[in-house]
Design a protein around this motif. Structure first.
Motif, PDB file in Angstrom:
ATOM      1  N   ASN A 284       0.795  -1.157   0.064  1.00 48.29           N
ATOM      2  CA  ASN A 284       0.002  -0.042  -0.242  1.00 48.29           C
ATOM      3  C   ASN A 284       0.988   1.250  -0.072  1.00 48.29           C
ATOM      4  O   ASN A 284       1.939   1.264   0.406  1.00 48.29           O
ATOM      5  CB  ASN A 284      -0.862  -0.056   1.003  1.00 48.29           C
ATOM      6  N   LEU A 285       0.368   2.393  -0.678  1.00 48.38           N
ATOM      7  CA  LEU A 285       1.201   3.347  -0.772  1.00 48.38           C
ATOM      8  C   LEU A 285       0.436   4.688  -0.017  1.00 48.38           C
ATOM      9  O   LEU A 285      -0.689   4.766   0.008  1.00 48.38           O
ATOM     10  CB  LEU A 285       1.262   3.882  -2.221  1.00 48.38           C
ATOM     11  N   VAL A 286       1.247   5.550   0.398  1.00 52.34           N
ATOM     12  CA  VAL A 286       0.732   7.034   0.955  1.00 52.34           C
ATOM     13  C   VAL A 286       1.213   8.079   0.232  1.00 52.34           C
ATOM     14  O   VAL A 286       2.616   8.081   0.353  1.00 52.34           O
ATOM     15  CB  VAL A 286       0.792   7.177   2.480  1.00 52.34           C
ATOM     16  N   ASN A 287       0.672   8.715  -0.644  1.00 50.54           N
ATOM     17  CA  ASN A 287       1.283   9.847  -1.609  1.00 50.54           C
ATOM     18  C   ASN A 287       2.306   9.357  -2.350  1.00 50.54           C
ATOM     19  O   ASN A 287       3.448   9.812  -2.310  1.00 50.54           O
ATOM     20  CB  ASN A 287       1.591  11.044  -0.594  1.00 50.54           C
TER      21      ASN A 287
ATOM     22  N   ARG B 266       5.675   3.845  -0.526  1.00 47.10           N
ATOM     23  CA  ARG B 266       5.458   2.573   0.320  1.00 47.10           C
ATOM     24  C   ARG B 266       5.639   3.066   1.555  1.00 47.10           C
ATOM     25  O   ARG B 266       6.536   3.483   2.287  1.00 47.10           O
ATOM     26  CB  ARG B 266       6.574   1.371  -0.226  1.00 47.10           C
ATOM     27  N   VAL B 267       4.505   2.591   2.334  1.00 44.69           N
ATOM     28  CA  VAL B 267       4.370   2.874   3.899  1.00 44.69           C
ATOM     29  C   VAL B 267       3.930   1.188   4.464  1.00 44.69           C
ATOM     30  O   VAL B 267       3.036   0.881   4.046  1.00 44.69           O
ATOM     31  CB  VAL B 267       3.417   4.016   4.155  1.00 44.69           C
ATOM     32  N   ASP B 268       4.193   1.084   5.590  1.00 47.13           N
ATOM     33  CA  ASP B 268       4.063  -0.142   6.326  1.00 47.13           C
ATOM     34  C   ASP B 268       3.045   0.418   7.150  1.00 47.13           C
ATOM     35  O   ASP B 268       3.582   0.841   8.274  1.00 47.13           O
ATOM     36  CB  ASP B 268       5.297  -0.771   7.108  1.00 47.13           C
ATOM     37  N   LEU B 269       1.948   0.388   6.799  1.00 46.57           N
ATOM     38  CA  LEU B 269       0.881   0.899   7.691  1.00 46.57           C
ATOM     39  C   LEU B 269       0.435   0.125   8.954  1.00 46.57           C
ATOM     40  O   LEU B 269       0.305   0.584  10.009  1.00 46.57           O
ATOM     41  CB  LEU B 269      -0.553   0.911   6.841  1.00 46.57           C
TER      42      LEU B 269
END
Length: 438
Positions: free
Chosen positions: A380-383, A386-389
């Motif tokens: 999953n991506l944030v802006n 790649r971010v490990d949510l």
């Protein structure tokens, strides 16, 4: 462009269509009122809704069972019953109207002397207290008034139904209930503002009490094989911004709730915006009969300026992929709380989604446990980064969650890389794209 659905039954040229059940006037089969996609069915392999018997809605309907409706009464009559049928909404259908189409206000539903002012005065916690729910004649009057509104605004959809919109079609002030039926398709509609005139105050709900309303815009309850596609869901122009007893006066409940052993549902290519408590999949920790049910796929939806529950899951195997989450610091709507609620025995897989955010968005808030123990969260991506949510939540909270939901989704047709999701979903989600070829 998204591949056009291929399992399609064509409308017979030259046939006559019923304009409504109340007044059946012939309509040419190639009339622009009846969308080209009216007999399309959910393709094989397109999410959980394609499993089991598959989802074909009213594709097998005879020409006499295709109806064009433009009033609440016509809609209610047309979608009833279990015979195969196609119902086309034209214009705006307002649930808060009488049989002649005249608008109804909240005062028109009030019975037994109910008034909000008297209700507030009677059940003010400084007068009534915090230890018990409202009771007595005024609470009974509120419930009876709510029932009166329900009798007028709740529309029950029968089995083997395809409910679609002509270009620009809107259903407002109406609660669609897909309850204890099978094989239903809803596509190409704007569905908004299913408001409750008579929310109940419950001082025992949480630490500070809460107002609770009764109507979901769409409720899928005890039903199997349902496809919700290319719709737009929202509160319309009515937001829950009034406060009484220090709590939001919530006249809206869920936008799309999937509950009570509902199963095999695909929700795809919808625009969902401007609402707080968006989607419950499973409505109670105590409803253990939901085990083995609540299998739902959510893909290629746009979730914009929403508070929470996108979705909140109990028990079900839920596949959330290729969705675009947009949070823009929206003072006009609802404060962001979380996106993925991990509830009791839930098995949520969230992959290849994209978050476009601004302001003080905290990635640690995306995942929120509600008694659950596992989630698969990957890619999953944030802006566009790649971010490990899940990792962000665990680091911030110190809690423990298993990073494996225990199953691998297989019912996916096209999985886009997360970086492509804003463009693909932005261009193709919602009713307009579905109508672009009509």
């Amino acid at each position: 462009m998204q591949r056009r659905l291929t399992r399609t039954l064509a409308l017979t040229a030259g046939g006559a269509l019923a304009a409504s059940l109340a007044a059946a006037s012939p309509v040419a089969a190639d009339s622009p009122t009846v969308p080209d996609f009216a007999r399309e069915v959910l393709p094989e392999g397109d999410g959980w809704g394609s499993a089991g018997a598959g989802t074909t809605g009213g594709a097998a309907a005879d020409e006499d069972d295709v109806h064009v409706v433009s009033t609440r009464q016509e809609l209610e009559e047309a979608v009833a019953g279990d015979e195969p049928k196609i119902v086309v909404v034209q214009g705006t259908v307002d649930g808060n109207t009488d049989e002649e189409g005249n608008p109804l206000s909240c005062e028109d539903y009030a019975v037994d002397g109910y008034s909000l002012q008297e209700y507030l005065a009677t059940y003010d916690p400084e007068v009534w207290g915090w230890e018990r729910e409202p009771a007595g004649p005024l609470e009974e009057a509120r419930a009876a008034s709510q029932d009166a509104q329900s009798d007028n605004t709740v529309v029950r959809v029968g089995s083997n139904t395809t409910l679609v919109g002509a270009p620009g079609a809107t259903i407002t002030g109406t609660a669609l209930r897909i309850r204890d039926v099978n094989n239903v398709i809803v596509r190409g509609l704007t569905i908004e503002n299913a408001f409750d005139c008579f929310p109940q105050w419950d001082p025992t709900d949480g630490d500070s009490g809460a107002w609770n309303s009764d109507f979901d815009a769409v409720e899928v309850s005890g039903s199997t094989n349902v496809w919700l596609d290319h719709n737009e869901f929202s509160d319309g122009d009515l937001t829950d911004k009034e406060f009484y007893f220090g709590r939001p006066y919530e006249v809206h409940d869920g936008l799309v709730d999937i509950v009570r052993q509902a199963d095999l549902v695909t929700m795809s290519w919808n625009r969902v915006h401007s609402h707080d408590k968006v989607m419950l999949i499973g409505n109670s920790d105590s409803r253990e009969t939901d085990r083995g049910h609540l299998r739902v796929t959510l893909h290629h939806n746009e979730w914009q300026n929403l508070g929470q529950r996108t979705p909140r899951v109990r028990f079900g195997q839920v596949d959330v992929y290729n969705n675009h989450y947009v949070e823009t610091g929206h003072d006009l709507y609802y404060d962001y709380s979380y996106s993925w609620g991990v509830g009791k025995e839930s098995k949520l897989v969230a992959e290849h989604n994209h978050f476009t955010v601004s302001g003080d968005f905290d990635p640690a808030e995306v995942v929120q446990p509600w008694g659950g123990e596992q989630i698969t969260e990957e890619h999953n991506l944030v802006n566009r980064k790649r971010v490990d949510l899940l990792g962000a939540y665990l680091e911030a909270s110190g809690d423990e969650l298993d990073d494996d939901a225990g199953w691998t989704p297989t019912l996916r047709r096209t999985v886009h890389p997360a970086q492509a999701v804003p463009g693909v979903v932005g261009a193709q989600a919602g009713p307009d794209w579905l109508h672009s070829d009509d």
